[in-house]
Scaffold this motif. Sequence first.
Motif, PDB file in Angstrom:
ATOM      1  N   LYS A   1      13.021  -0.990   0.755  1.00  0.00           N
ATOM      2  CA  LYS A   1      13.174   1.002   0.930  1.00  0.00           C
ATOM      3  C   LYS A   1      11.693   0.946   1.718  1.00  0.00           C
ATOM      4  N   TYR A   2      10.680  -0.122   0.902  1.00  0.00           N
ATOM      5  CA  TYR A   2       9.568   0.505   1.301  1.00  0.00           C
ATOM      6  C   TYR A   2       9.544  -0.470   2.675  1.00  0.00           C
ATOM      7  N   ILE A   3       9.443  -1.271   3.366  1.00  0.00           N
ATOM      8  CA  ILE A   3      10.010  -2.323   4.739  1.00  0.00           C
ATOM      9  C   ILE A   3      10.683  -0.372   5.638  1.00  0.00           C
TER      10      ILE A   3
ATOM     11  N   VAL B   1      -0.438  -6.610   8.758  1.00  0.00           N
ATOM     12  CA  VAL B   1      -1.187  -6.993   8.265  1.00  0.00           C
ATOM     13  C   VAL B   1      -0.714  -6.416   6.631  1.00  0.00           C
ATOM     14  N   GLU B   2      -0.537  -5.134   6.341  1.00  0.00           N
ATOM     15  CA  GLU B   2       0.104  -3.444   5.699  1.00  0.00           C
ATOM     16  C   GLU B   2       0.872  -5.030   4.338  1.00  0.00           C
ATOM     17  N   LEU B   3       1.129  -5.519   4.938  1.00  0.00           N
ATOM     18  CA  LEU B   3       2.439  -6.321   4.160  1.00  0.00           C
ATOM     19  C   LEU B   3       2.005  -7.894   3.084  1.00  0.00           C
ATOM     20  N   LEU B   4       0.963  -8.437   4.709  1.00  0.00           N
ATOM     21  CA  LEU B   4       0.680  -9.185   3.930  1.00  0.00           C
ATOM     22  C   LEU B   4      -0.926  -8.855   2.553  1.00  0.00           C
ATOM     23  N   TYR B   5      -1.254  -7.637   2.628  1.00  0.00           N
ATOM     24  CA  TYR B   5      -2.541  -6.931   2.019  1.00  0.00           C
ATOM     25  C   TYR B   5      -1.803  -7.320   0.356  1.00  0.00           C
ATOM     26  N   PRO B   6      -0.677  -7.176  -0.131  1.00  0.00           N
ATOM     27  CA  PRO B   6      -0.839  -7.274  -1.976  1.00  0.00           C
ATOM     28  C   PRO B   6      -1.106  -9.069  -2.136  1.00  0.00           C
ATOM     29  N   LEU B   7      -0.770  -9.253  -1.107  1.00  0.00           N
ATOM     30  CA  LEU B   7      -0.638 -11.109  -1.202  1.00  0.00           C
ATOM     31  C   LEU B   7      -2.207 -11.233  -1.434  1.00  0.00           C
ATOM     32  N   LEU B   8      -3.732 -10.561  -0.346  1.00  0.00           N
ATOM     33  CA  LEU B   8      -4.500 -10.809  -0.841  1.00  0.00           C
ATOM     34  C   LEU B   8      -5.422  -9.717  -1.523  1.00  0.00           C
ATOM     35  N   ASP B   9      -4.623  -9.002  -1.949  1.00  0.00           N
ATOM     36  CA  ASP B   9      -5.083  -8.603  -3.579  1.00  0.00           C
ATOM     37  C   ASP B   9      -4.208  -7.927  -4.713  1.00  0.00           C
TER      38      ASP B   9
ATOM     39  N   ILE C   1      -2.928  -3.810  -5.246  1.00  0.00           N
ATOM     40  CA  ILE C   1      -1.950  -3.518  -4.357  1.00  0.00           C
ATOM     41  C   ILE C   1      -0.125  -3.771  -4.309  1.00  0.00           C
ATOM     42  N   LYS C   2       0.189  -2.952  -4.659  1.00  0.00           N
ATOM     43  CA  LYS C   2       1.537  -2.803  -4.718  1.00  0.00           C
ATOM     44  C   LYS C   2       2.558  -1.755  -3.737  1.00  0.00           C
ATOM     45  N   HIS C   3       3.605  -2.714  -3.239  1.00  0.00           N
ATOM     46  CA  HIS C   3       3.809  -1.666  -1.803  1.00  0.00           C
ATOM     47  C   HIS C   3       5.300  -1.365  -2.831  1.00  0.00           C
TER      48      HIS C   3
END
Lengths: 332, 347
Positions: free
Chosen positions: A4-6, A318-326, A329-331
């Motif tokens: 849904k987020y995507i 980048v936004e979708l990759l962000y949870p992998l870095l931090d 953060i969860k979408h």
Amino acid sequence: MSLKYIGQRILYLFLVVWAASTITFFIPRLSSRNPVRERFAELARMGGFAPADLEKIIADYSRAFGLDKPLFQQYFDYLAGIARFDLGVSLNLYPKTVAMLLWESLPWTIGLLIVTTILAFVIGNLLGALSAWPQTPNWIRGFATSFVMLQGVPPVLLAILLIFFIGFKLKLAPLGGVYSIGTIPEFSLSFILNLLWHQMLPALALIFGSLGGWVLSMRGMGVTIQGEDYVTYAEHKGLGARTIFRDYYLRNALLPQVTGFALALGNVVVNAIVVESIFGLPGVGSVLFAAIRSNDFLVIYGIVLFITMGVATLMIIVELLYPLLDPRIKHT
Amino acid sequence: MTTTTQAAATQAATTQAAQSERETVLTVTDLVVSYYTDAGRAKALDKVNLTLKAGEKIGLVGESGSGKSTMALAMMRMIKAPGRIEAGNVVVGDIDLMSLSDKDMLQARLSQIAYIPQGAMNSLNPVTRIGSQLVDAMKAHTKDVSKEEMKERAIAALESVELKPEVFKMYAHELSGGMKQRVCIAIGILLEPKVIIADEPTSALDVVTQRQVMETINRIQEQIGAAVILIGHDMGLMAQSMDKVAVMYAGRLVEVSTVREMFTDPKHPYSQALIRSLPKLEEKGVFEGIPGMAPSLLRLPNGCAFHPRCRDVMDHCKTTRPENQVLTGGRRVTCHLYAEENEKAVA
């Protein structure tokens, strides 16, 4: 991360692209210039005479391009064209299509700008992180901070200075162009080296132009992270300096920089226009520049649309990759 | 030589016979730490002496800025510029930490002397899993241990502080304050160090969690037989769970006594004032504070640093600095009041 987020992000992407293309559609039309008339006027000037039925020719071409219809009709035709992946033709370089122009110029821009943006990001952040790290030798610190000064120099000036000193005075690099005149493009080592050699100065201009910003922001971030309890505690644990630098310090300081990277991608276009024009590279920037000058608005539309799509898509990635870095953060 | 007299003195003081036979694991001798600031040199630690036996628990109390945390950092050799360790020795087991190379000191941290941080809330890396923060500590100190074994040992350490094995895969933000503090304890005991320094490990926690964390520290400490130095302000906590209390004032250890002695018969006027200031069940109402302010380390008063606030001040307190002395019974006091008594004891 839910589907849904995507889905939401992709919907948002379409909204952004629609808004951007609507704005770019109307802005060139605000001027009363007629690109078809200008093109024929120029041809007439070059040929030395104007055909008797010039006005009729202009009217015919305008009708062929659909420029005689009401503006809103043209707008909807244009949106319908996008939906069919049809970006139309160049008014100035007819019968070349916008897609053809993009196809020819994109590899140059992607090759140069994406590579230099990534290089500047990696080098700048590493230097910035090092310059805030207490154990760093002073010469690295001085070296890193000197790039901050370069940040104040406008890219145009930087490019011209590089051409003058390195290209013209020292003759270490070619003054411009894509490959040496007289070389035949082929898939060989010598040709690729020739190509890279010609890309050196523009690449330097682009890297030097943005390095300082990364150094400065990363240094600021680094100073903050260094004071964090978890970095001190990592020392208490007896970890080696390298592990602390990589896993505790750099890893955390990098988080906001990644957002900065996504934002910097937007600037790539501006840099492209400047640097490609100065060095005479046949990239998207040069094509866009020429199109703006001749009011070739179908080409402007096409390129702007493409760039908006590209930047917006990269932002989503980048936004979708962000949870992998931090992991905080969860979408949802 | 001084070490043996100190050891003998502490032995006599210890009521538990078993404890007196235990070996000495920590000897701090004449430790001096200064911070060089623009305003001058601040002596944060001034000739501090401390001896601990295996399994012994000592509480370190004192006002903010009295040098408690500096002492912890100095024992870990983590004093950073503008601070400097200027003199003294810290011997853990049979290793003199001050003579180690930087590289060997890295090895000694956590494996010989471990530190449980003050702000456990922010002491864990937010972007890596808890497990990897235990494993990287092990990796830095042990060679030839397989990944699986490290993971097993890390999970065992987590279980020993009553955390579920799942915590291994979690991130710091998914844990509560008490759980984070437990993770820090688990890291601290991972390599079974001889000395554990806990710097206000419970100050950010509510009383119930405080108690649980303290119980965990005590249990673990008994298991691995480590000596514990607990830094804090909470006298109640000290009385509950420590064997001895050391009182710091302006960079000096002014008194080291057993908990019972400290609370029933404090020797140093500052400790006396501290004990008097504690609320009592019988006398409700008025609290007795200590008049005056803690002195600035940049401009310490002449003589005894405590003399402007001392109710037993004598003339030579204002000119002569008292030396640290061992009283009969092994208590250590830094005060002129006991000079004669000490002479008798030595004689």
